[in-house]
Design a protein around this motif. Structure first.
Motif, PDB file in Angstrom:
ATOM      1  N   GLY A  75       0.827  -1.198   0.000  1.00  0.00           N
ATOM      2  CA  GLY A  75       0.000   0.000   0.000  1.00  0.00           C
ATOM      3  C   GLY A  75       0.861   1.247   0.000  1.00  0.00           C
ATOM      4  O   GLY A  75       2.080   1.187   0.122  1.00  0.00           O
ATOM      5  N   GLY A  76       0.235   2.400  -0.105  1.00  0.00           N
ATOM      6  CA  GLY A  76       0.958   3.667  -0.092  1.00  0.00           C
ATOM      7  C   GLY A  76       0.999   4.321  -1.464  1.00  0.00           C
ATOM      8  O   GLY A  76       0.447   3.832  -2.446  1.00  0.00           O
ATOM      9  N   ARG A  77       1.688   5.444  -1.531  1.00  0.00           N
ATOM     10  CA  ARG A  77       1.780   6.209  -2.773  1.00  0.00           C
ATOM     11  C   ARG A  77       2.768   5.568  -3.751  1.00  0.00           C
ATOM     12  O   ARG A  77       3.756   4.968  -3.353  1.00  0.00           O
ATOM     13  CB  ARG A  77       2.216   7.645  -2.480  1.00  0.00           C
ATOM     14  N   VAL A  78       2.469   5.747  -5.032  1.00  0.00           N
ATOM     15  CA  VAL A  78       3.329   5.235  -6.105  1.00  0.00           C
ATOM     16  C   VAL A  78       3.793   6.419  -6.936  1.00  0.00           C
ATOM     17  O   VAL A  78       3.015   7.329  -7.257  1.00  0.00           O
ATOM     18  CB  VAL A  78       2.578   4.218  -6.991  1.00  0.00           C
ATOM     19  N   LEU A  79       5.082   6.412  -7.294  1.00  0.00           N
ATOM     20  CA  LEU A  79       5.672   7.491  -8.090  1.00  0.00           C
ATOM     21  C   LEU A  79       5.822   7.012  -9.534  1.00  0.00           C
ATOM     22  O   LEU A  79       6.360   5.926  -9.784  1.00  0.00           O
ATOM     23  CB  LEU A  79       7.036   7.879  -7.522  1.00  0.00           C
ATOM     24  N   GLY A  80       5.327   7.826 -10.479  1.00  0.00           N
ATOM     25  CA  GLY A  80       5.458   7.507 -11.899  1.00  0.00           C
ATOM     26  C   GLY A  80       6.509   8.395 -12.542  1.00  0.00           C
ATOM     27  O   GLY A  80       6.535   9.613 -12.289  1.00  0.00           O
ATOM     28  N   VAL A  81       7.372   7.819 -13.376  1.00  0.00           N
ATOM     29  CA  VAL A  81       8.478   8.564 -13.978  1.00  0.00           C
ATOM     30  C   VAL A  81       8.483   8.338 -15.491  1.00  0.00           C
ATOM     31  O   VAL A  81       8.485   7.191 -15.961  1.00  0.00           O
ATOM     32  CB  VAL A  81       9.833   8.122 -13.379  1.00  0.00           C
ATOM     33  N   GLU A 126       6.538   9.677   1.129  1.00  0.00           N
ATOM     34  CA  GLU A 126       6.440   8.308   1.654  1.00  0.00           C
ATOM     35  C   GLU A 126       6.026   7.329   0.560  1.00  0.00           C
ATOM     36  O   GLU A 126       5.095   6.536   0.704  1.00  0.00           O
ATOM     37  CB  GLU A 126       5.454   8.261   2.828  1.00  0.00           C
ATOM     38  N   VAL A 127       6.731   7.393  -0.539  1.00  0.00           N
ATOM     39  CA  VAL A 127       6.464   6.534  -1.688  1.00  0.00           C
ATOM     40  C   VAL A 127       6.884   5.099  -1.372  1.00  0.00           C
ATOM     41  O   VAL A 127       7.960   4.868  -0.805  1.00  0.00           O
ATOM     42  CB  VAL A 127       7.213   7.051  -2.936  1.00  0.00           C
ATOM     43  N   THR A 128       6.053   4.150  -1.712  1.00  0.00           N
ATOM     44  CA  THR A 128       6.344   2.736  -1.458  1.00  0.00           C
ATOM     45  C   THR A 128       6.684   1.958  -2.721  1.00  0.00           C
ATOM     46  O   THR A 128       7.104   0.803  -2.636  1.00  0.00           O
ATOM     47  CB  THR A 128       5.146   2.056  -0.776  1.00  0.00           C
ATOM     48  N   GLU A 129       6.510   2.591  -3.884  1.00  0.00           N
ATOM     49  CA  GLU A 129       6.779   1.893  -5.142  1.00  0.00           C
ATOM     50  C   GLU A 129       6.992   2.933  -6.238  1.00  0.00           C
ATOM     51  O   GLU A 129       6.397   4.019  -6.211  1.00  0.00           O
ATOM     52  CB  GLU A 129       5.609   0.973  -5.491  1.00  0.00           C
ATOM     53  N   ILE A 130       7.840   2.604  -7.221  1.00  0.00           N
ATOM     54  CA  ILE A 130       8.136   3.503  -8.346  1.00  0.00           C
ATOM     55  C   ILE A 130       7.918   2.735  -9.641  1.00  0.00           C
ATOM     56  O   ILE A 130       8.276   1.562  -9.752  1.00  0.00           O
ATOM     57  CB  ILE A 130       9.589   4.019  -8.284  1.00  0.00           C
ATOM     58  N   VAL A 131       7.327   3.420 -10.634  1.00  0.00           N
ATOM     59  CA  VAL A 131       7.147   2.821 -11.948  1.00  0.00           C
ATOM     60  C   VAL A 131       7.749   3.766 -12.981  1.00  0.00           C
ATOM     61  O   VAL A 131       7.473   4.966 -12.985  1.00  0.00           O
ATOM     62  CB  VAL A 131       5.656   2.539 -12.242  1.00  0.00           C
ATOM     63  N   VAL A 132       8.609   3.213 -13.826  1.00  0.00           N
ATOM     64  CA  VAL A 132       9.300   3.975 -14.863  1.00  0.00           C
ATOM     65  C   VAL A 132       8.816   3.495 -16.225  1.00  0.00           C
ATOM     66  O   VAL A 132       8.713   2.278 -16.472  1.00  0.00           O
ATOM     67  CB  VAL A 132      10.835   3.802 -14.751  1.00  0.00           C
TER      68      VAL A 132
END
Length: 215
Positions: A75-81, A126-132
């Protein structure tokens, strides 16, 4: 009738007469002696064995292994790049990981300042995951842009070792973002400043929707 002699009476007197033993009373004809029911227990062989039911546990090989933990959804926020040769678009999801929103645009820097800023954003939000985004050709082949994005994702993963970095196919992300901006009334000049963030939003939203569909 004989005379009364106090010396020849019963036990009160000074001496006793030798009286015959009194025989037991005979039952009357037609009557049987009352039985006395008793339970006979034979102890000649000792006490009977006592049965105690117990559960046997074999600990010769140690305690049994606990069941494996069940996988839990992150869970948590996800960062998109969205990685470009000049700029990097960044998008961020809401805390539930449902909706993607534009965050900011970074300039690519030789000293890695853009990567440092991304690592800072991970901590701040408090990002828990990153997607590039993985910019492959329409045929699915990997070109120079895809190789550059892959190298960028690896460098980013090295700065945030506790946060997983994923890559997702983004072949049409820029086209989709441009279409959305045009529908929103943005001119071509206005699109230049936000097109990278919009592309990151498309990448991130696609990832969130696919993850929700798998759950």
């Amino acid at each position: 009738m004989s005379e009364y002699n106090p010396d020849e009476t019963g036990p009160v007197g000074g001496r006793r007469r030798g009286l015959p033993a009194v025989p037991p009373a005979r039952p009357r004809s037609g009557q049987q002696p009352a039985p006395h029911p008793t339970a006979e227990i034979d102890f000649s062989r000792g006490f009977p064995p006592v049965s105690n039911e117990t559960a046997e546990i074999d600990l010769s090989k140690g305690w049994p292994a606990p069941p494996p933990p069940q996988p839990q959804r992150r869970g948590g926020r996800v960062l998109g790049v969205d990685v470009g040769t000049v700029r990097v678009g960044v998008a961020l999801s809401d805390p539930t990981g449902t909706l993607a929103s534009p965050l900011e645009t970074l300039q690519r820097a030789k000293d890695g300042a853009d990567l440092d800023r991304l690592a800072q954003l991970v901590v701040e939000h408090e990002v828990t995951e990153i997607v590039v985004g993985d910019p492959r050709h329409l045929s699915g082949a990997s070109g120079a842009s895809a190789q550059d994005a892959d190298a960028y994702a690896r460098e980013l993963a090295g700065r945030v070792p506790d946060v997983p970095v994923n890559m997702i196919d983004e072949r049409l992300s820029t086209v989709t973002a441009t279409s959305h901006l045009r529908e929103g009334g943005r001119s071509s000049r206005e699109q230049r400043s936000v097109i990278d963030q919009a592309a990151a939003v498309v990448i991130l939203q696609q990832f969130l929707d696919s993850r929700r569909g798998r759950s």
